[in-house]
Design a protein around this motif. Structure first.
Motif, PDB file in Angstrom:
ATOM      1  N   GLN A   1       7.996 -24.090  -0.460  1.00  0.00           N
ATOM      2  CA  GLN A   1       7.019 -23.088   0.002  1.00  0.00           C
ATOM      3  C   GLN A   1       7.498 -22.405   1.280  1.00  0.00           C
ATOM      4  O   GLN A   1       7.346 -21.189   1.425  1.00  0.00           O
ATOM      5  CB  GLN A   1       5.667 -23.752   0.218  1.00  0.00           C
ATOM      6  CG  GLN A   1       4.907 -23.915  -1.108  1.00  0.00           C
ATOM      7  CD  GLN A   1       3.503 -23.357  -1.055  1.00  0.00           C
ATOM      8  OE1 GLN A   1       2.743 -23.690  -0.166  1.00  0.00           O
ATOM      9  NE2 GLN A   1       3.151 -22.519  -2.014  1.00  0.00           N
TER      10      GLN A   1
ATOM     11  N   ALA B   1       0.701 -13.868  -6.223  1.00  0.00           N
ATOM     12  CA  ALA B   1       0.918 -14.916  -5.221  1.00  0.00           C
ATOM     13  C   ALA B   1       0.050 -16.106  -5.603  1.00  0.00           C
ATOM     14  O   ALA B   1      -1.065 -16.267  -5.127  1.00  0.00           O
ATOM     15  CB  ALA B   1       0.566 -14.394  -3.832  1.00  0.00           C
ATOM     16  N   GLY B   2       0.571 -16.894  -6.543  1.00  0.00           N
ATOM     17  CA  GLY B   2      -0.182 -18.050  -7.009  1.00  0.00           C
ATOM     18  C   GLY B   2      -1.338 -17.655  -7.914  1.00  0.00           C
ATOM     19  O   GLY B   2      -2.372 -18.322  -7.919  1.00  0.00           O
TER      20      GLY B   2
ATOM     21  N   HIS C   1       8.046 -29.795  -2.438  1.00  0.00           N
ATOM     22  CA  HIS C   1       7.183 -28.624  -2.619  1.00  0.00           C
ATOM     23  C   HIS C   1       6.980 -27.896  -1.293  1.00  0.00           C
ATOM     24  O   HIS C   1       7.051 -26.663  -1.227  1.00  0.00           O
ATOM     25  CB  HIS C   1       5.833 -29.054  -3.214  1.00  0.00           C
ATOM     26  CG  HIS C   1       4.968 -27.905  -3.603  1.00  0.00           C
ATOM     27  ND1 HIS C   1       3.606 -27.986  -3.707  1.00  0.00           N
ATOM     28  CD2 HIS C   1       5.266 -26.610  -3.904  1.00  0.00           C
ATOM     29  CE1 HIS C   1       3.117 -26.821  -4.052  1.00  0.00           C
ATOM     30  NE2 HIS C   1       4.085 -25.975  -4.185  1.00  0.00           N
TER      31      HIS C   1
ATOM     32  N   ASN D   1       6.445 -11.585  -9.231  1.00  0.00           N
ATOM     33  CA  ASN D   1       5.901 -12.937  -9.087  1.00  0.00           C
ATOM     34  C   ASN D   1       6.889 -13.780  -8.279  1.00  0.00           C
ATOM     35  O   ASN D   1       8.076 -13.480  -8.222  1.00  0.00           O
ATOM     36  CB  ASN D   1       5.712 -13.560 -10.478  1.00  0.00           C
ATOM     37  CG  ASN D   1       5.107 -14.947 -10.414  1.00  0.00           C
ATOM     38  OD1 ASN D   1       4.161 -15.200  -9.641  1.00  0.00           O
ATOM     39  ND2 ASN D   1       5.645 -15.863 -11.198  1.00  0.00           N
ATOM     40  N   ILE D   2       6.372 -14.853  -7.672  1.00  0.00           N
ATOM     41  CA  ILE D   2       7.265 -15.832  -7.056  1.00  0.00           C
ATOM     42  C   ILE D   2       7.074 -17.168  -7.761  1.00  0.00           C
ATOM     43  O   ILE D   2       5.943 -17.566  -8.064  1.00  0.00           O
ATOM     44  CB  ILE D   2       7.056 -15.956  -5.535  1.00  0.00           C
ATOM     45  CG1 ILE D   2       8.144 -16.838  -4.914  1.00  0.00           C
ATOM     46  CG2 ILE D   2       5.649 -16.459  -5.183  1.00  0.00           C
ATOM     47  CD1 ILE D   2       8.416 -16.546  -3.463  1.00  0.00           C
ATOM     48  N   HIS D   3       8.211 -17.821  -8.047  1.00  0.00           N
ATOM     49  CA  HIS D   3       8.171 -19.077  -8.794  1.00  0.00           C
ATOM     50  C   HIS D   3       8.938 -20.140  -8.013  1.00  0.00           C
ATOM     51  O   HIS D   3      10.034 -19.870  -7.500  1.00  0.00           O
ATOM     52  CB  HIS D   3       8.791 -18.870 -10.179  1.00  0.00           C
ATOM     53  CG  HIS D   3       8.745 -20.111 -11.007  1.00  0.00           C
ATOM     54  ND1 HIS D   3       7.599 -20.538 -11.638  1.00  0.00           N
ATOM     55  CD2 HIS D   3       9.694 -21.044 -11.271  1.00  0.00           C
ATOM     56  CE1 HIS D   3       7.843 -21.679 -12.261  1.00  0.00           C
ATOM     57  NE2 HIS D   3       9.103 -22.010 -12.066  1.00  0.00           N
ATOM     58  N   PRO D   4       8.408 -21.384  -7.954  1.00  0.00           N
ATOM     59  CA  PRO D   4       9.037 -22.406  -7.110  1.00  0.00           C
ATOM     60  C   PRO D   4      10.198 -23.164  -7.747  1.00  0.00           C
ATOM     61  O   PRO D   4      10.240 -24.390  -7.723  1.00  0.00           O
ATOM     62  CB  PRO D   4       7.860 -23.341  -6.786  1.00  0.00           C
ATOM     63  CG  PRO D   4       6.958 -23.221  -7.958  1.00  0.00           C
ATOM     64  CD  PRO D   4       7.110 -21.813  -8.478  1.00  0.00           C
TER      65      PRO D   4
ATOM     66  N   GLU E   1       9.798 -19.862   0.196  1.00  0.00           N
ATOM     67  CA  GLU E   1       9.067 -18.744  -0.424  1.00  0.00           C
ATOM     68  C   GLU E   1       8.575 -17.757   0.627  1.00  0.00           C
ATOM     69  O   GLU E   1       8.620 -16.546   0.427  1.00  0.00           O
ATOM     70  CB  GLU E   1       7.856 -19.276  -1.202  1.00  0.00           C
ATOM     71  CG  GLU E   1       8.211 -20.017  -2.470  1.00  0.00           C
ATOM     72  CD  GLU E   1       6.975 -20.497  -3.241  1.00  0.00           C
ATOM     73  OE1 GLU E   1       7.114 -20.780  -4.424  1.00  0.00           O
ATOM     74  OE2 GLU E   1       5.878 -20.600  -2.646  1.00  0.00           O
TER      75      GLU E   1
ATOM     76  N   GLY F   1      -5.211 -19.256  -5.280  1.00  0.00           N
ATOM     77  CA  GLY F   1      -5.158 -20.492  -4.493  1.00  0.00           C
ATOM     78  C   GLY F   1      -5.301 -20.273  -3.008  1.00  0.00           C
ATOM     79  O   GLY F   1      -6.082 -19.453  -2.552  1.00  0.00           O
ATOM     80  N   LYS F   2      -4.452 -21.010  -2.258  1.00  0.00           N
ATOM     81  CA  LYS F   2      -4.646 -21.013  -0.814  1.00  0.00           C
ATOM     82  C   LYS F   2      -4.109 -19.756  -0.136  1.00  0.00           C
ATOM     83  O   LYS F   2      -4.523 -19.437   0.972  1.00  0.00           O
ATOM     84  CB  LYS F   2      -4.065 -22.283  -0.197  1.00  0.00           C
ATOM     85  CG  LYS F   2      -2.578 -22.483  -0.312  1.00  0.00           C
ATOM     86  CD  LYS F   2      -2.219 -23.843   0.318  1.00  0.00           C
ATOM     87  CE  LYS F   2      -0.740 -23.977   0.585  1.00  0.00           C
ATOM     88  NZ  LYS F   2       0.086 -24.019  -0.637  1.00  0.00           N
ATOM     89  N   GLY F   3      -3.191 -19.074  -0.763  1.00  0.00           N
ATOM     90  CA  GLY F   3      -2.798 -17.756  -0.265  1.00  0.00           C
ATOM     91  C   GLY F   3      -1.731 -17.761   0.812  1.00  0.00           C
ATOM     92  O   GLY F   3      -1.606 -16.803   1.568  1.00  0.00           O
ATOM     93  N   SER F   4      -0.882 -18.806   0.851  1.00  0.00           N
ATOM     94  CA  SER F   4       0.129 -18.824   1.918  1.00  0.00           C
ATOM     95  C   SER F   4       1.188 -17.733   1.706  1.00  0.00           C
ATOM     96  O   SER F   4       1.695 -17.170   2.682  1.00  0.00           O
ATOM     97  CB  SER F   4       0.774 -20.204   2.025  1.00  0.00           C
ATOM     98  OG  SER F   4       1.552 -20.493   0.894  1.00  0.00           O
ATOM     99  N   ASN F   5       1.509 -17.418   0.463  1.00  0.00           N
ATOM    100  CA  ASN F   5       2.464 -16.327   0.226  1.00  0.00           C
ATOM    101  C   ASN F   5       1.853 -14.968   0.548  1.00  0.00           C
ATOM    102  O   ASN F   5       2.525 -14.084   1.082  1.00  0.00           O
ATOM    103  CB  ASN F   5       2.983 -16.366  -1.210  1.00  0.00           C
ATOM    104  CG  ASN F   5       4.082 -17.400  -1.357  1.00  0.00           C
ATOM    105  OD1 ASN F   5       5.205 -17.174  -0.935  1.00  0.00           O
ATOM    106  ND2 ASN F   5       3.745 -18.545  -1.936  1.00  0.00           N
ATOM    107  N   PHE F   6       0.573 -14.814   0.231  1.00  0.00           N
ATOM    108  CA  PHE F   6      -0.124 -13.588   0.635  1.00  0.00           C
ATOM    109  C   PHE F   6      -0.043 -13.422   2.149  1.00  0.00           C
ATOM    110  O   PHE F   6       0.269 -12.346   2.663  1.00  0.00           O
ATOM    111  CB  PHE F   6      -1.589 -13.619   0.169  1.00  0.00           C
ATOM    112  CG  PHE F   6      -2.490 -12.801   1.037  1.00  0.00           C
ATOM    113  CD1 PHE F   6      -2.405 -11.414   1.048  1.00  0.00           C
ATOM    114  CD2 PHE F   6      -3.407 -13.419   1.885  1.00  0.00           C
ATOM    115  CE1 PHE F   6      -3.204 -10.655   1.900  1.00  0.00           C
ATOM    116  CE2 PHE F   6      -4.202 -12.668   2.728  1.00  0.00           C
ATOM    117  CZ  PHE F   6      -4.104 -11.292   2.736  1.00  0.00           C
TER     118      PHE F   6
HETATM  119  C1  GRF Z   1       3.501 -20.711  -4.787  1.00  0.00           C
HETATM  120  O1  GRF Z   1       4.130 -21.903  -4.445  1.00  0.00           O
HETATM  121  C2  GRF Z   1       4.229 -20.000  -5.895  1.00  0.00           C
HETATM  122  O2  GRF Z   1       5.507 -20.475  -6.101  1.00  0.00           O
HETATM  123  C3  GRF Z   1       3.412 -20.258  -7.129  1.00  0.00           C
HETATM  124  O3  GRF Z   1       2.102 -20.472  -6.679  1.00  0.00           O
HETATM  125  C4  GRF Z   1       2.107 -20.950  -5.350  1.00  0.00           C
HETATM  126  C5  GRF Z   1       1.044 -20.231  -4.595  1.00  0.00           C
HETATM  127  O4  GRF Z   1       0.829 -20.745  -3.327  1.00  0.00           O
HETATM  128  N1  GRF Z   1       3.554 -19.170  -8.057  1.00  0.00           N
HETATM  129  P1  GRF Z   1       0.028 -19.901  -2.262  1.00  0.00           P
HETATM  130  O5  GRF Z   1      -1.365 -19.650  -2.824  1.00  0.00           O
HETATM  131  O6  GRF Z   1       0.787 -18.646  -2.011  1.00  0.00           O
HETATM  132  O7  GRF Z   1      -0.031 -20.776  -1.047  1.00  0.00           O
END
Ligand code: GRF
Length: 208
Positions: free
Chosen positions: A178, A94-95, A174, A114-117, A181, A15-20
């Motif tokens: 995030q 990360a997503g 959400h 993994n990270i889970h919301p 996270e 996805g958008k990669g904000s956790n990365f």
């Molecule tokens: C995060 O909210 C995480 O909890 C879930 O996927 C999402 C990924 O978001 N596993 P991002 O791509 O890191 O913005």
């Protein structure tokens, strides 16, 4: 003694990669004693690839193959080979929107997180923030956990709480999850990179 700076991370995202971004920038800033060696992605147009390129971090799209929710055999092999060639110590999901199967988990046994919301074991699966809101809980949050063969079921490394407000919508909740996270994930990765984490059955004990 191992040189902490050499702890190498492989990130998988869709996805958008904000956790990365949170983890990679914390590595660059020195608050996480590690480096992101490689980003792999199963979606050609995903924002995470752009975020990685902006940071001059090696990133590749590897097609996932014929299935919708998992990697096919050839793709799984390609992911394992790329991460092994990059000599990663830890795989950080990360997503990443596919379930990793036994072959992958064997290759990176005890080294995939993994990270889970939500505050697991509550609300595993998709749109956990929406599940929390619909259930009416007053507190939710996010969880970093080791990945095992189940869905969001591995040993828990760290959690951070987020209050549910009376006027929350799925979107506002959400967003706040995030933001939590982005604090929790770098903290947990740092603890693993320092070797400050030991697993005793289901219990993960941090010596930080
Ligand atoms: C995060 O909210 C995480 O909890 C879930 O996927 C999402 C990924 O978001 N596993 P991002 O791509 O890191 O913005």
């Amino acid at each position: 003694m191992t040189n902490e700076r050499n702890f190498r991370i492989g990130v998988l995202g869709s996805g958008k990669g904000s956790n990365f971004v949170a983890v990679a920038d914390a590595c660059r800033a020195g608050t996480v004693p590690a480096e992101v060696a490689l980003v792999l992605c199963d979606v050609a147009e995903a924002g995470i690839l752009t975020r990685a390129h902006e940071r001059q971090i090696a990133a590749r799209f590897i097609p996932p193959g014929k299935f919708r929710t998992k990697l096919d055999e050839e793709a799984e092999r390609a992911y394992i080979e790329a991460l092994s060639a990059a000599r990663v110590d830890l795989v950080v999901l990360a997503g990443f929107m596919r379930v990793l199967k036994e072959g992958f988990l064997r290759a990176f046994a005890g080294r995939t997180i993994n990270i889970h919301p939500s505050l697991l074991p509550s609300f595993p699966g998709l749109q956990a923030w929406r599940q929390a809101l619909e259930h009416g809980v007053k507190v939710t949050g996010c969880t970093v956990h080791f990945v095992d063969a189940g869905v969001d079921s591995g040993p828990i490394i760290g959690q951070q709480t987020v209050p549910v407000l009376d006027d929350d919508t799925p979107e506002t909740l959400h967003q706040r999850i995030q933001a939590a996270e982005h604090q929790l994930y770098p903290r947990c990765v740092a603890a693993l990179a320092r070797g400050g984490v030991s697993v005793q059955g289901r219990r993960v004990v941090s010596c930080d």
